[in-house]
Motif scaffolding. Structure first.
Motif, short mmCIF file in Angstrom:
data_model
loop_
_atom_site.label_atom_id
_atom_site.label_comp_id
_atom_site.label_asym_id
_atom_site.label_seq_id
_atom_site.Cartn_x
_atom_site.Cartn_y
_atom_site.Cartn_z
N UNK A 1 8.66 18.54 4.02
CA UNK A 1 8.29 17.74 2.86
C UNK A 1 7.22 16.72 3.22
N UNK A 2 6.34 16.46 2.27
CA UNK A 2 5.40 15.35 2.34
C UNK A 2 5.61 14.55 1.05
N UNK A 3 6.00 13.29 1.19
CA UNK A 3 6.34 12.48 0.03
C UNK A 3 5.58 11.16 0.07
N UNK A 4 5.49 10.51 -1.10
CA UNK A 4 4.76 9.25 -1.19
C UNK A 4 5.60 8.20 -1.90
N UNK A 5 5.67 7.02 -1.26
CA UNK A 5 6.32 5.87 -1.87
C UNK A 5 5.29 4.82 -2.21
N UNK A 6 5.63 3.91 -3.11
CA UNK A 6 4.69 2.86 -3.50
C UNK A 6 4.34 1.96 -2.31
N UNK A 7 5.28 1.85 -1.38
CA UNK A 7 5.07 1.03 -0.19
C UNK A 7 6.08 1.47 0.88
N UNK B 1 7.67 10.09 -4.77
CA UNK B 1 7.00 11.27 -5.33
C UNK B 1 6.88 12.35 -4.26
N UNK B 2 7.11 13.58 -4.65
CA UNK B 2 6.98 14.71 -3.73
C UNK B 2 5.57 15.26 -3.81
N UNK B 3 4.81 15.15 -2.71
CA UNK B 3 3.46 15.70 -2.65
C UNK B 3 3.49 17.18 -2.34
N UNK B 4 4.39 17.57 -1.47
CA UNK B 4 4.54 18.99 -1.15
C UNK B 4 5.92 19.22 -0.55
N UNK B 5 6.44 20.41 -0.81
CA UNK B 5 7.71 20.81 -0.23
C UNK B 5 7.72 22.31 -0.07
N UNK B 6 7.83 22.77 1.16
CA UNK B 6 7.79 24.20 1.46
C UNK B 6 9.03 24.56 2.27
N UNK B 7 9.74 25.58 1.81
CA UNK B 7 10.95 25.99 2.50
C UNK B 7 10.90 27.43 2.94
N UNK B 8 11.44 27.69 4.11
CA UNK B 8 11.64 29.04 4.63
C UNK B 8 13.03 29.09 5.24
N UNK B 9 13.39 30.23 5.78
CA UNK B 9 14.69 30.37 6.43
C UNK B 9 14.85 29.41 7.61
N UNK B 10 13.73 28.92 8.14
CA UNK B 10 13.77 28.01 9.29
C UNK B 10 13.98 26.56 8.87
N UNK C 1 0.84 -1.19 0.00
CA UNK C 1 0.00 0.00 0.00
C UNK C 1 0.88 1.24 0.00
N UNK C 2 0.44 2.26 -0.74
CA UNK C 2 1.20 3.51 -0.81
C UNK C 2 1.39 4.10 0.59
N UNK C 3 2.59 4.60 0.83
CA UNK C 3 2.94 5.13 2.14
C UNK C 3 3.39 6.58 2.03
N UNK C 4 2.90 7.40 2.92
CA UNK C 4 3.25 8.82 2.94
C UNK C 4 4.17 9.09 4.13
N UNK C 5 5.20 9.86 3.89
CA UNK C 5 6.11 10.24 4.96
C UNK C 5 6.26 11.76 4.96
N UNK C 6 6.28 12.33 6.14
CA UNK C 6 6.56 13.75 6.32
C UNK C 6 7.89 13.89 7.03
N UNK C 7 8.71 14.83 6.56
CA UNK C 7 10.00 15.03 7.20
C UNK C 7 10.45 16.47 7.01
#
Length: 212
Positions: A113-119, A100-109, A1-7
């Motif tokens: 990232x929120x990314x998705x793998x097939x599993x 796959x990158x679902x979202x990536x937001x950068x600031x000075x801090x 099952x597709x897995x989402x990771x935030x880091x």
């Protein structure tokens, strides 16, 4: 099952993060990442500075081959970047693990990232690649994609949480009962991250309900 990771990752770890050295007030949001032979070409939005200053700041990065202004909406600018093949960093690690990158937001801090793998194995491979190449990341969440009622689309847990809370607090009402800042504060994330989650959630809902 597709897995989402935030880091998260330090601001200067990601190639585009060097812009914060010259323009510390800007925010950067990845639009999409396109594998192109041996290069990864990112499209990204920049807010909080003038177009000329943005291009000059990014071009100061040693690995950058080219920065091109693609479009602008009000005070937001869409740019396209290419950099040298020999560079290996966070984007290369994501591409190597087919993440796959679902979202990536950068600031000075820093970057979120929120990314998705097939599993989960793909996500684990990405973590291993980062460790082997001394790419610093801090994992904040790992979860499976949740199917939403109906066929043909899925939301991540964070997208669903953001959409539901924004709805419950009256963000979508007219007039609005809650601001983007208030909803973001309740979720414990930045306004840029919330805006990204809402936009991508809307896209998935539209694709699954209106586009057949």
């Amino acid at each position: 099952m597709a897995t989402v990771m935030e880091f998260t990752s330090p601001a200067d770890e990601f190639p585009l993060g060097t812009v914060f050295e010259n323009l510390p007030a800007v925010s950067v949001e990845l639009e999409r990442l396109i594998p192109h032979e041996t290069l990864i070409i990112p499209y990204f939005w920049v807010r909080g500075a003038e177009a000329e200053d943005i291009e000059a700041a990014f071009e100061a990065h040693a690995g950058v081959i080219n920065i091109e202004l693609i479009d602008s909406v009000d005070d937001e600018y869409l740019l396209r970047a290419e950099w040298e093949e020999t560079y290996f960093g966070l984007l290369s690690a994501l591409a190597s693990a087919n993440i796959a990158v679902l979202s990536g937001v950068g600031t000075n801090d820093g970057w979120r990232f929120e990314v998705r793998g097939e599993n989960r194995e793909a996500v684990s491979e990405f973590r291993t690649i980062c460790q082997n190449h001394d790419i610093p990341i801090e994992i904040t969440a790992v979860h499976e994609l949740l199917p939403v009622q109906g066929d043909g689309y899925e939301l991540t847990e964070t997208q669903r949480e953001a959409l539901v809370l924004a709805y419950e607090r009256g963000y979508f009402d007219s007039p609005r009962e809650a601001s983007l800042e208030e909803v973001a504060t309740e979720l414990g994330i930045t306004q840029q991250s919330l805006s990204s989650r809402l936009r991508r959630g809307h896209r998935r809902l539209i694709a699954g309900t209106l586009i057949r």
